[in-house]
Structure formats: structure tokens, C-alpha cells
Scaffold this active site. Structure first.
Site, mmCIF file in Angstrom:
data_model
loop_
_atom_site.group_PDB
_atom_site.id
_atom_site.type_symbol
_atom_site.label_atom_id
_atom_site.label_comp_id
_atom_site.label_asym_id
_atom_site.label_seq_id
_atom_site.Cartn_x
_atom_site.Cartn_y
_atom_site.Cartn_z
ATOM 1 N N ASP A 40 97.561 36.098 -1.452
ATOM 2 C CA ASP A 40 97.677 36.992 -2.596
ATOM 3 C C ASP A 40 97.082 36.380 -3.871
ATOM 4 O OD1 ASP A 40 99.561 35.014 -2.897
ATOM 5 O OD2 ASP A 40 101.182 36.352 -3.519
ATOM 6 N N HIS A 243 70.483 22.897 -2.703
ATOM 7 C CA HIS A 243 71.727 23.476 -3.207
ATOM 8 C C HIS A 243 72.933 22.630 -2.795
ATOM 9 C CE1 HIS A 243 69.894 27.786 -3.771
ATOM 10 N NE2 HIS A 243 69.501 26.916 -4.682
ATOM 11 N N ASP A 260 72.156 20.117 -11.891
ATOM 12 C CA ASP A 260 71.727 21.506 -12.084
ATOM 13 C C ASP A 260 72.985 22.277 -12.451
ATOM 14 O OD1 ASP A 260 70.880 24.142 -11.874
ATOM 15 O OD2 ASP A 260 69.635 23.781 -10.114
ATOM 16 N N ASP A 271 70.745 28.166 -17.108
ATOM 17 C CA ASP A 271 70.376 27.520 -15.848
ATOM 18 C C ASP A 271 69.475 26.339 -16.198
ATOM 19 O OD1 ASP A 271 69.857 26.844 -13.253
ATOM 20 O OD2 ASP A 271 68.796 28.683 -12.731
ATOM 21 N N HIS A 350 59.978 25.313 -3.067
ATOM 22 C CA HIS A 350 60.488 26.527 -3.709
ATOM 23 C C HIS A 350 59.550 26.986 -4.814
ATOM 24 C CE1 HIS A 350 61.893 24.240 -7.236
ATOM 25 N NE2 HIS A 350 62.435 23.361 -6.399
ATOM 26 N N HIS A 354 62.291 31.922 -11.919
ATOM 27 C CA HIS A 354 63.010 33.161 -11.629
ATOM 28 C C HIS A 354 63.533 33.723 -12.944
ATOM 29 C CE1 HIS A 354 66.954 31.216 -12.191
ATOM 30 N NE2 HIS A 354 66.522 30.227 -11.427
ATOM 31 N N HIS A 361 70.016 34.371 -11.050
ATOM 32 C CA HIS A 361 68.762 34.914 -10.535
ATOM 33 C C HIS A 361 68.768 36.383 -10.938
ATOM 34 C CE1 HIS A 361 69.176 31.352 -7.782
ATOM 35 N NE2 HIS A 361 67.970 31.192 -8.284
ATOM 36 N N GLU A 384 60.985 25.375 -13.218
ATOM 37 C CA GLU A 384 61.744 24.325 -12.546
ATOM 38 C C GLU A 384 61.027 23.731 -11.342
ATOM 39 O OE1 GLU A 384 65.156 25.714 -10.277
ATOM 40 O OE2 GLU A 384 64.787 27.748 -10.975
ATOM 41 N N TYR A 388 61.070 16.567 -3.643
ATOM 42 C CA TYR A 388 62.172 16.211 -2.751
ATOM 43 C C TYR A 388 61.600 15.447 -1.555
ATOM 44 C CZ TYR A 388 63.609 20.168 -5.571
ATOM 45 O OH TYR A 388 63.828 21.031 -6.633
ATOM 46 N N ARG A 405 64.369 17.372 -10.045
ATOM 47 C CA ARG A 405 64.061 18.715 -10.535
ATOM 48 C C ARG A 405 64.271 18.711 -12.045
ATOM 49 N NH1 ARG A 405 66.661 21.249 -7.122
ATOM 50 N NH2 ARG A 405 68.614 21.788 -8.167
ATOM 51 N N GLU A 407 64.400 21.568 -15.084
ATOM 52 C CA GLU A 407 64.446 23.027 -15.258
ATOM 53 C C GLU A 407 64.800 23.380 -16.693
ATOM 54 O OE1 GLU A 407 66.698 26.849 -13.184
ATOM 55 O OE2 GLU A 407 67.590 24.851 -13.044
#
Length: 439
Positions: A40, A243, A260, A271, A350, A354, A361, A384, A388, A405, A407
Site C-alpha cells: 500500500d 546507464h 550524470d 541533464d 550513442h 536529445h 528525453h 553529450e 567508453y 561523458r 554533457e
């Protein structure tokens, strides 16, 4: 309405733009449902982005109707206030509050939805719905439209076409209004402060979640609702997982730390990603790789202006990064061949950008008339690029396990662009100055 919300006048003007776009049609939106976390216990409530964009109404169990060619033009269906509920979780706006506080022309109890909807659905041929929604309230709306369609053979009136509400709303949401930009600037400013705090605090031996706790704490301390998405705090080789959200490993001297993390403020998202040394300085292969990614990002941002496309920015980032990777002998040249054959995707898989807004996104088409969309003032997006190198990669040992990265959040202006997240350090000199002060 809270001081940091979009003003009622701006919301009213926005609704008029939506009405103009739907002509004599009717647009129906359902509020986001509450989601059960366990038994609940519910997840913290977050309003549907389209519903919030049109109404500013913060509660679940609500429906918005906008009629393009009828009056009343803006109707809310809401749950009435309830004394017992008020004791446990606070008062609802109710039908009176929907009119007085949220600007509805009329408001009805949600229980009367089907009965009252018939008045509008029987007079329009076009209905706009969020077709991707599959929850119970969205299903009620679709069922009501189908009933109105079933009456058409007898009445000669009613819907003949159902359109995706996103075809109207998402194009409007793509270009940010001044009030939206003000809220986005606040969200991004909060995120940048959190990144600076993390750069000051991170030390060898700390756990990733300790840094995450500082980042998320900074979001809340500054008045954000919290993270706009699960914060990524990835030390060493964990940063090669795009991610990664476990955030449990210890930080090691000599490694890089990728964060990130973006705040959500009044329904708008930041972001931002930064990568910095766990020690005081970028060293050796990590420094060379970082400078390669930074060069790619700076080149892409330099090309951001009205009339450019995100595809063009991506191509610039790819070429710049590929040139550096060939120089480092992580890729075989010549550069033209590495780009054409996409061998760079071993290490950069990637896209570069975006849209950004009410969703991380965000919505809006990337292609128009089968061509990449041209950027225009008021559009906000990320830049970004990343690098890797898995620990299993067949490359010199000093490059294995490096993940980077960088960004930023970028606004297209009348004559170029503005980096909204510039307050988060990213040059090697600026990052090392902050890290030295933290040592």
C-alpha cells in the site's frame, strides 16, 4: 499556485495556442495515475508531462478537456474534496479549486465524466487523445470516445477520427516559452551546484552512493523535487556502463568518476554530466581521453545555431572524437574510413543530443518531411559525446576501463546558442582547480 510555477496567464495563453491548433476538435488528457511501489506504499507522485503542460494541475484522478470550437473551452474533471482523505494526506483542490486556482471555465466531479463528456463528443468530428497511455483513466476516455462514435449513425454527429494528442502538444512543447526557460535555468543551476559539490567532496575510499547522497541532497536543499532521473555515479570501469545506477563501488585513486545527474524543478528537468579525477589531476591516458571527448563536445556546441541540425552536431562530434582516437591509436586510420565504417562505435555508441524540457528525453520530432529537423530559437537539447573503453577491449592496458561523458544543456538563441549548464566546470584547468581546493 506556488511562486515557482508557470503563471496562470502563461498557462491560459498556452491553452489558447492548443485550441487554435486543434481547430474545432476536442482534446482530452488524463492525469498520471498513482503507482504502487509495494503493497500500500506508492511512489512519489509525478504529474503527466502533457497534462501538467496544459493545466498546471498537480493531482492524480483528473481529466482535462479543451474544446477548440465550443464553450466552456477548458474543463477539468476532478475528485471532490473528502474529509477523511484530508486528515491523512491533505485537501484536494476539488471542483471549486479547479476553477478558482487552476483557471478552468468549468469543473465537474470525475464520477460524472462519461455523462458530461457526451455534450462535447457529440458535437465534434475530431478527438485528440494520448494514444500511448494504457492506464485505467486513459481507457475510460477512449471508451467514451468509442461510445460517441457508435451514436454517429443515429445522430449524424460525433467523432470520425482520433488523433494522437502528442501531434499537437509535443510540437508546442519543443519550443520553450520564457516562463519555461526560467524554470529550466533554475533546474540546471541547481544541478550545476550539485556537480560542483561532488567535485569538492569526492575522495578515494568513498563509496559511489556517498557522492550520490550529496548530489541528491543538494537538489532537495535547493528546492528541487529531486533527481530528474536516477543519478549515475560511476567510478572507474563502471563509467563504461552507459546507464549504471548501482552506485555502490568504492572510489579508487587514479580513476575517473563520471556523474550524470540532473535536478527536476517545478516539472522541468536538467541533464548534466561531468567526469573528473578521483585524485587531484587528470593523468596519462585518462587525461588524453578526457581532452578528446571535451574537444568533440566543444566542436559540436560551436556549431549549434538556428538552421543547424542535431545530425550535423553529431557528425562533428563523431569526426572530432575519431580524429583524436586515431591519434591515440585506439582506432586505425585513416579518419575518413573510421567514420565511414563506423569503427568508432566500439567506443562511442550513442547519439550526441536529445531534446530536454518537462521530460529528460523530451518530446518533439527529430525529423520533419523526412529530413533532419532544423534548430530554431527556444529549442533546448543536450550535447553529450562520450568515450567508453571496456576493461576487456583489445587496446593498450592504460586505456582499459576508461569511461568519460561530458554533457551540457544548450539553448538555441536568435544568433547562436547558450550553454545553460556552463556553471559546472569542465575544462581540465577548471576541474583541477576545484579538485586541488578539495584536497
Amino acid at each position: 499556485m506556488a511562486a515557482h510555477d508557470v503563471p496562470a496567464t502563461a498557462l491560459a495563453a498556452r491553452r489558447e495556442r492548443v485550441r487554435a491548433a486543434i481547430g474545432d476538435g476536442v482534446l482530452l488528457l488524463a492525469a498520471a495515475p498513482e503507482r504502487v511501489r509495494s503493497n500500500d506504499v506508492h511512489y512519489p507522485y509525478r504529474q503527466d508531462s502533457d497534462f501538467g503542460y496544459v493545466t498546471g494541475f498537480p493531482e492524480a484522478d483528473a481529466v482535462c478537456l479543451l474544446a477548440g470550437g465550443a464553450e466552456p473551452a477548458y474543463v477539468l474533471f476532478v475528485e471532490p474534496n473528502d474529509e477523511q482523505r484530508t486528515i491523512w494526506v491533505g485537501a484536494r483542490a476539488g471542483t471549486e479549486g479547479a476553477v478558482e486556482r487552476y483557471g478552468a471555465d468549468a469543473a465537474y466531479p470525475l464520477a460524472d465524466l462519461e455523462k458530461e463528456l457526451a455534450r462535447w463528443l457529440g458535437k465534434t468530428e475530431r478527438v485528440y487523445l494520448a494514444l500511448a497511455r494504457e492506464d485505467a483513466l486513459a481507457a475510460r476516455l477512449l471508451a467514451a470516445v468509442r461510445r460517441a462514435q457508435a451514436e454517429r449513425p443515429r445522430s449524424g454527429r460525433g467523432p470520425v477520427a482520433i488523433h494522437d494528442a502528442g501531434s499537437v502538444l509535443h510540437e508546442l512543447r519543443l519550443v520553450k516559452e520564457p516562463d519555461e526557460l526560467a524554470l529550466m535555468r533554475q533546474a540546471i543551476d541547481i544541478a550545476c551546484e550539485a556537480h560542483r559539490e561532488a567535485m569538492r567532496a569526492a575522495r578515494p575510499g568513498m563509496r559511489e552512493y556517498e557522492v550520490q547522497a550529496l548530489v541528491d541532497y543538494t537538489f532537495r536543499r535547493r528546492g528541487a523535487a529531486g533527481p530528474a532521473y536516477p543519478s549515475i555515479v560511476a567510478g572507474g570501469a563502471n563509467a563504461t556502463i552507459l546507464h549504471y545506477i548501482d552506485n555502490t563501488a568504492p572510489l579508487a585513486a587514479g580513476d575517473l568518476l563520471l556523474i550524470d545527474a540532473g535536478a527536476e524543478f517545478a516539472g522541468y528537468c536538467a541533464d548534466v554530466t561531468r567526469t573528473f579525477p578521483v585524485g587531484a589531476r587528470f593523468e596519462g591516458a585518462r587525461r588524453a581521453c578526457y581532452e578528446a571527448v571535451l574537444a568533440a563536445q566543444q566542436a559540436a556546441i560551436a556549431a549549434a545555431r538556428p538552421g543547424a541540425t542535431l545530425d550535423e552536431l553529431h557528425a562533428i562530434a563523431v569526426r572530432t572524437l575519431t580524429e583524436r582516437l586515431v591519434d591515440l591509436r585506439l582506432l586505425e586510420g585513416p579518419v575518413d574510413d573510421a567514420v565511414a565504417q563506423e569503427t568508432y562505435k566500439r567506443f562511442y555508441m550513442h547519439r550526441t543530443s536529445h531534446w530536454l524540457g518537462r521530460d529528460v528525453h523530451d518530446v518533439g520530432r527529430y525529423r520533419v518531411d523526412d529530413a533532419p529537423r532544423r534548430l530554431a530559437p527556444g529549442m533546448v537539447f543536450t550535447v553529450e559525446p562520450g568515450l567508453y573503453v571496456p576493461g576487456t577491449a583489445e587496446v593498450p592496458a592504460e586505456f582499459r576501463g576508461i569511461g568519460i561523458r561530458i554533457e551540457d544543456d544548450v539553448l538555441i538563441t536568435d544568433d547562436g546558442c547558450e550553454v545553460l549548464s556552463a556553471a559546472a566546470p569542465k575544462t581540465t584547468a577548471d576541474v583541477e582547480a576545484l579538485r586541488a581546493a578539495a584536497a
